[in-house]
Design an enzyme around this catalytic site. Structure first.
Site, PDB file in Angstrom:
ATOM      1  CE  LYS A 115     -11.918  -5.989 -10.685  1.00  0.00           C
ATOM      2  NZ  LYS A 115     -11.661  -5.029  -9.669  1.00  0.00           N
ATOM      3  CE  LYS A 207      -8.497  -2.037 -15.284  1.00  0.00           C
ATOM      4  NZ  LYS A 207      -8.868  -1.187 -14.194  1.00  0.00           N
ATOM      5  CE  LYS A 210      -5.658  -0.238  -6.824  1.00  0.00           C
ATOM      6  NZ  LYS A 210      -7.110  -0.362  -6.770  1.00  0.00           N
TER       7      LYS A 210
HETATM    8  N1  AQP Z   1      -5.038   1.284 -16.274  1.00  0.00           N
HETATM    9  C1  AQP Z   1      -5.695   2.368 -15.875  1.00  0.00           C
HETATM   10  N2  AQP Z   1      -5.657   3.501 -16.608  1.00  0.00           N
HETATM   11  C2  AQP Z   1      -6.308   4.630 -16.201  1.00  0.00           C
HETATM   12  N3  AQP Z   1      -7.030   4.685 -15.058  1.00  0.00           N
HETATM   13  C3  AQP Z   1      -7.099   3.570 -14.303  1.00  0.00           C
HETATM   14  N4  AQP Z   1      -7.706   3.288 -13.132  1.00  0.00           N
HETATM   15  C4  AQP Z   1      -7.471   2.000 -12.779  1.00  0.00           C
HETATM   16  N5  AQP Z   1      -6.695   1.419 -13.702  1.00  0.00           N
HETATM   17  C5  AQP Z   1      -6.445   2.361 -14.660  1.00  0.00           C
HETATM   18  C6  AQP Z   1      -8.489   4.260 -12.391  1.00  0.00           C
HETATM   19  O1  AQP Z   1      -7.988   4.323 -11.069  1.00  0.00           O
HETATM   20  C7  AQP Z   1      -9.067   4.605 -10.182  1.00  0.00           C
HETATM   21  C8  AQP Z   1      -9.053   3.650  -9.049  1.00  0.00           C
HETATM   22  O2  AQP Z   1      -9.268   2.338  -9.492  1.00  0.00           O
HETATM   23  P1  AQP Z   1      -9.729   1.236  -8.448  1.00  0.00           P
HETATM   24  O3  AQP Z   1      -8.603   0.770  -7.657  1.00  0.00           O
HETATM   25  O4  AQP Z   1     -10.852   1.728  -7.655  1.00  0.00           O
HETATM   26  O5  AQP Z   1     -10.314   0.106  -9.326  1.00  0.00           O
HETATM   27  P2  AQP Z   1      -9.785  -0.638 -10.549  1.00  0.00           P
HETATM   28  O6  AQP Z   1     -10.206   0.091 -11.765  1.00  0.00           O
HETATM   29  O7  AQP Z   1     -10.361  -1.984 -10.387  1.00  0.00           O
HETATM   30  O8  AQP Z   1      -8.184  -0.662 -10.448  1.00  0.00           O
HETATM   31  P3  AQP Z   1      -7.276  -1.796 -10.966  1.00  0.00           P
HETATM   32  O9  AQP Z   1      -5.889  -1.357 -10.875  1.00  0.00           O
HETATM   33  O10 AQP Z   1      -7.698  -2.292 -12.283  1.00  0.00           O
HETATM   34  O11 AQP Z   1      -7.494  -2.921  -9.865  1.00  0.00           O
HETATM   35  P4  AQP Z   1      -7.884  -4.410 -10.066  1.00  0.00           P
HETATM   36  O12 AQP Z   1      -6.701  -5.057 -10.696  1.00  0.00           O
HETATM   37  O13 AQP Z   1      -8.134  -4.867  -8.659  1.00  0.00           O
HETATM   38  O14 AQP Z   1      -9.088  -4.452 -10.924  1.00  0.00           O
HETATM   39  C9  AQP Z   1     -10.341   4.547 -11.006  1.00  0.00           C
HETATM   40  O15 AQP Z   1     -10.719   5.875 -11.343  1.00  0.00           O
HETATM   41  C10 AQP Z   1      -9.936   3.802 -12.236  1.00  0.00           C
HETATM   42  O16 AQP Z   1     -10.698   4.173 -13.364  1.00  0.00           O
END
Ligand code: AQP
Length: 344
Positions: A115, A207, A210
């Site tokens: 990040k 992966k 969001k």
């Molecule tokens: N691609 C994924 N596959 C499986 N699980 C996922 N999670 C996120 N992406 C995947 C799981 O969703 C939960 C919430 O995630 P979060 O929003 O708290 O944080 P994150 O992992 O940072 O989500 P993103 O989508 O990847 O956001 P950005 O793009 O902002 O970094 C967690 O249980 C996570 O494991």
């Protein structure tokens, strides 16, 4: 010896679009766990502000995550649904953990490296200390199990390290304060399943996320049937038909991803999917995938939109959830203060 009753804690950040990865990696597990465990499901808004947020959008996004929990089938009466910032003890315990965790431990966190990228000097201190707050979220409730996607495994391991160090560093004081064993449990991540790591629809090596600028990289929970169909049909694949056995997915990340998604959506295994579709062309498999994705996500998206149009209802659930969470959190925080030697 302390026996920790099984308790589940998990959270999602109110940032960007909730997607299929969040749904299959986390929310689906929440729905299952509520049948067997006492659960707290949090909207982790203090994590969201580790990067810049528009205040008007943030408020909407907080309600959207709560709506997604409820629309997916998480019962707000049976479980505690709340937002992190409404329970001040999260930040209070996070500070204690900032003083327990070691700089070297945080330096090893791969999510921070990803990040922060090359702009390390300019990111917030909060982004760096994020895993300490996450440890506080879990341990404030002495939660024993944390359903998450695979990307969060390292952070749960850090939470275990923090719990272990606190228990060791303050072992004498823990006993002097009337406890007969470790104060914090070592929480277990619940990661298993065919969709523990859902990958981008545009690139099987990244992966689903969001924050990916391409909306075609992910299926959003808010997508309608047409958008889901379009995204699945445009998903990157290779030229070969689907293999008949798991070994045939090696070196084919996009195929592996779609098979895993299908398996998770029908609550089956990747082996079952290949039994059914082994030898099929992607065009046929994608049609079947659209059908199961629309069947599963269509109703969730519709219910989310309905709930988002009733912010007073959501705010009420969050307020009541926060009160229930605080009732559990305050005694733990008071005991932590006693153990540390702080006056309350
Ligand atoms: N691609 C994924 N596959 C499986 N699980 C996922 N999670 C996120 N992406 C995947 C799981 O969703 C939960 C919430 O995630 P979060 O929003 O708290 O944080 P994150 O992992 O940072 O989500 P993103 O989508 O990847 O956001 P950005 O793009 O902002 O970094 C967690 O249980 C996570 O494991």
């Amino acid at each position: 010896m302390t026996i920790f009753p099984e308790r589940v804690f998990s959270g999602i950040q109110p940032t960007g679009h909730l997607h299929l990865g969040n749904y299959l990696g986390a929310i689906v597990k929440f729905v299952a766990l509520q049948e067997t465990h006492e659960c707290l499901f949090c909207v982790v808004d203090l994590h969201a502000i580790t990067v810049a947020q528009d205040p008007v959008e943030l408020r909407k996004a907080i309600r959207r995550i709560a709506a997604a929990y409820i629309a997916s089938g998480v019962d707000p009466v049976k479980n505690i649904i709340f937002s992190q910032s409404q329970v001040g003890e999260h930040a209070e315990l996070a500070w204690v953990f900032n003083c327990v965790a070691r700089l070297g431990w945080l330096n090893r966190m791969t999510q921070f490296k990803e990040k922060a990228g090359k702009d390390r000097e300019n990111v917030s201190v909060g982004l760096f200390a994020y895993p300490d707050l996450m440890a506080a979220d879990i341990l404030l409730y002495r939660a024993t199990h944390v359903p998450v996607g695979e990307d969060q495994k390292q952070h749960i391991e850090l939470a275990r390290d923090i719990a272990h160090k606190f228990n060791n560093d303050f072992a004498a004081s823990i006993v002097a304060n009337g406890h007969d064993g470790p104060f914090f449990p070592l929480p277990e991540p619940l990661i298993q399943g065919p969709a523990a790591r859902v990958m981008s629809l545009r690139d099987g090596a990244k992966k689903m996320s969001k924050s990916d600028p391409s909306d075609f990289s992910r299926i959003n929970l808010s997508d309608d049937a047409e958008a889901i169909a379009q995204k699945v049909r445009k998903a990157k694949t290779d030229a070969e038909p689907l293999p008949c056995e798991i070994a045939g997915l090696a070196g084919r990340p996009e195929a592996e991803n779609l098979v895993g998604i299908y398996a998770a959506l029908v609550d089956g295994s990747r082996e079952d999917v290949l039994l059914e579709f082994g030898g099929a062309q992607f065009s046929a498999f994608k049609n079947a995938l659209v059908e199961v994705a629309v069947a599963k996500l269509g109703s969730v998206g519709g219910e989310m939109r309905r709930l988002e149009n009733d912010p007073a209802y959501i705010d009420n659930i969050l307020r009541e959830g926060a009160q229930r969470a605080r009732n559990l959190a305050r005694p733990v925080m008071d005991q932590v203060k006693d153990i540390l030697g702080l006056i309350r």
